[in-house]
Design a protein around this motif. Sequence first.
Motif, PDB file in Angstrom:
ATOM      1  N   ALA A  96      44.201  30.691  34.868  1.00  0.00           N
ATOM      2  CA  ALA A  96      43.505  31.838  34.279  1.00  0.00           C
ATOM      3  C   ALA A  96      42.143  32.029  34.945  1.00  0.00           C
ATOM      4  N   VAL A  97      41.427  30.923  35.153  1.00  0.00           N
ATOM      5  CA  VAL A  97      40.127  31.016  35.835  1.00  0.00           C
ATOM      6  C   VAL A  97      40.326  31.513  37.262  1.00  0.00           C
ATOM      7  N   SER A  98      41.358  30.987  37.925  1.00  0.00           N
ATOM      8  CA  SER A  98      41.653  31.401  39.284  1.00  0.00           C
ATOM      9  C   SER A  98      42.000  32.886  39.339  1.00  0.00           C
ATOM     10  N   ASP A  99      42.774  33.353  38.365  1.00  0.00           N
ATOM     11  CA  ASP A  99      43.119  34.780  38.328  1.00  0.00           C
ATOM     12  C   ASP A  99      41.859  35.622  38.177  1.00  0.00           C
ATOM     13  N   GLY A 100      40.912  35.137  37.361  1.00  0.00           N
ATOM     14  CA  GLY A 100      39.649  35.860  37.218  1.00  0.00           C
ATOM     15  C   GLY A 100      38.884  35.897  38.531  1.00  0.00           C
ATOM     16  N   LEU A 101      38.854  34.773  39.239  1.00  0.00           N
ATOM     17  CA  LEU A 101      38.193  34.749  40.552  1.00  0.00           C
ATOM     18  C   LEU A 101      38.900  35.666  41.544  1.00  0.00           C
ATOM     19  N   HIS A 102      40.226  35.672  41.491  1.00  0.00           N
ATOM     20  CA  HIS A 102      40.993  36.542  42.387  1.00  0.00           C
ATOM     21  C   HIS A 102      40.687  38.009  42.089  1.00  0.00           C
ATOM     22  N   LEU A 108      35.601  42.838  45.025  1.00  0.00           N
ATOM     23  CA  LEU A 108      34.645  42.767  46.121  1.00  0.00           C
ATOM     24  C   LEU A 108      35.287  43.233  47.415  1.00  0.00           C
ATOM     25  N   ALA A 109      36.538  42.813  47.645  1.00  0.00           N
ATOM     26  CA  ALA A 109      37.244  43.238  48.856  1.00  0.00           C
ATOM     27  C   ALA A 109      37.456  44.745  48.844  1.00  0.00           C
ATOM     28  N   LEU A 112      34.163  46.307  49.757  1.00  0.00           N
ATOM     29  CA  LEU A 112      33.924  46.159  51.189  1.00  0.00           C
ATOM     30  C   LEU A 112      34.860  47.056  52.003  1.00  0.00           C
ATOM     31  N   ALA A 113      36.099  47.175  51.568  1.00  0.00           N
ATOM     32  CA  ALA A 113      37.059  48.033  52.268  1.00  0.00           C
ATOM     33  C   ALA A 113      36.627  49.490  52.191  1.00  0.00           C
ATOM     34  N   ALA A 114      36.141  49.883  51.019  1.00  0.00           N
ATOM     35  CA  ALA A 114      35.676  51.269  50.875  1.00  0.00           C
ATOM     36  C   ALA A 114      34.488  51.511  51.795  1.00  0.00           C
ATOM     37  N   SER A 115      33.612  50.514  51.855  1.00  0.00           N
ATOM     38  CA  SER A 115      32.447  50.637  52.728  1.00  0.00           C
ATOM     39  C   SER A 115      32.882  50.700  54.190  1.00  0.00           C
ATOM     40  N   LEU A 136      42.392  41.295  53.679  1.00  0.00           N
ATOM     41  CA  LEU A 136      43.224  40.203  54.178  1.00  0.00           C
ATOM     42  C   LEU A 136      42.654  38.848  53.756  1.00  0.00           C
ATOM     43  N   LEU A 137      41.338  38.719  53.832  1.00  0.00           N
ATOM     44  CA  LEU A 137      40.687  37.474  53.426  1.00  0.00           C
ATOM     45  C   LEU A 137      40.893  37.214  51.934  1.00  0.00           C
ATOM     46  N   ALA A 138      40.791  38.247  51.105  1.00  0.00           N
ATOM     47  CA  ALA A 138      40.999  38.100  49.659  1.00  0.00           C
ATOM     48  C   ALA A 138      42.446  37.697  49.364  1.00  0.00           C
TER      49      ALA A 138
END
Length: 180
Positions: A96-102, A108-109, A112-115, A136-138
């Motif tokens: 669950a914590v990992s899903d939140g980080l993802h 964020l990705a 950044l992609a929009a930017s 891709l990094l995400a």
Amino acid sequence: MSWLLSYWKPALIVLFCFLAVWWFSHQRYTAGYSKANLEWALKWQERDADDATALAKRQAEARAEEQRRQGEIDAIEKKAEGQIAQAAADADHARAVSDGLHDEAAKLAARLAASERAHRAATASESTTGTTGSELLAELFRRADQRAGELAAIADQARIRGLTCEAAYGALTSAKVVEK
């Protein structure tokens, strides 16, 4: 034959005396023989009773030991089941914590992609690809973290099962296993 007719009474008395002596001696012999047989039969019965008592005692001790060992193994299994359940709960919490980080990494990705897309739109010379480096990094981060979680769950269960096996063996051999 005349001799037999004249001495038949003393001959009969001698015969009766001989038969009486034989009879009494035979009775004494069989009485001693019967007494010896009876004594041995009593000894064998006593030995058989002692053997049966010893067997019953050994069987009762073996049953008690088996029940003690089975009780220890049941307790070990119950403890292992609790540890496995705790490990699964911890894995679910970590997931669950990992899903939140993802999700945060994906947001964020996406920013950044929009930017990057806006930057690309400003420069017409670059070709537009469907996926940016941040996306891709995400995705790589998400997959690596998911696989690490799976491997950690497998390792946790293997460790718990191994310690449970050691404890069960220790309970069977009456050796104390040091918990790690």
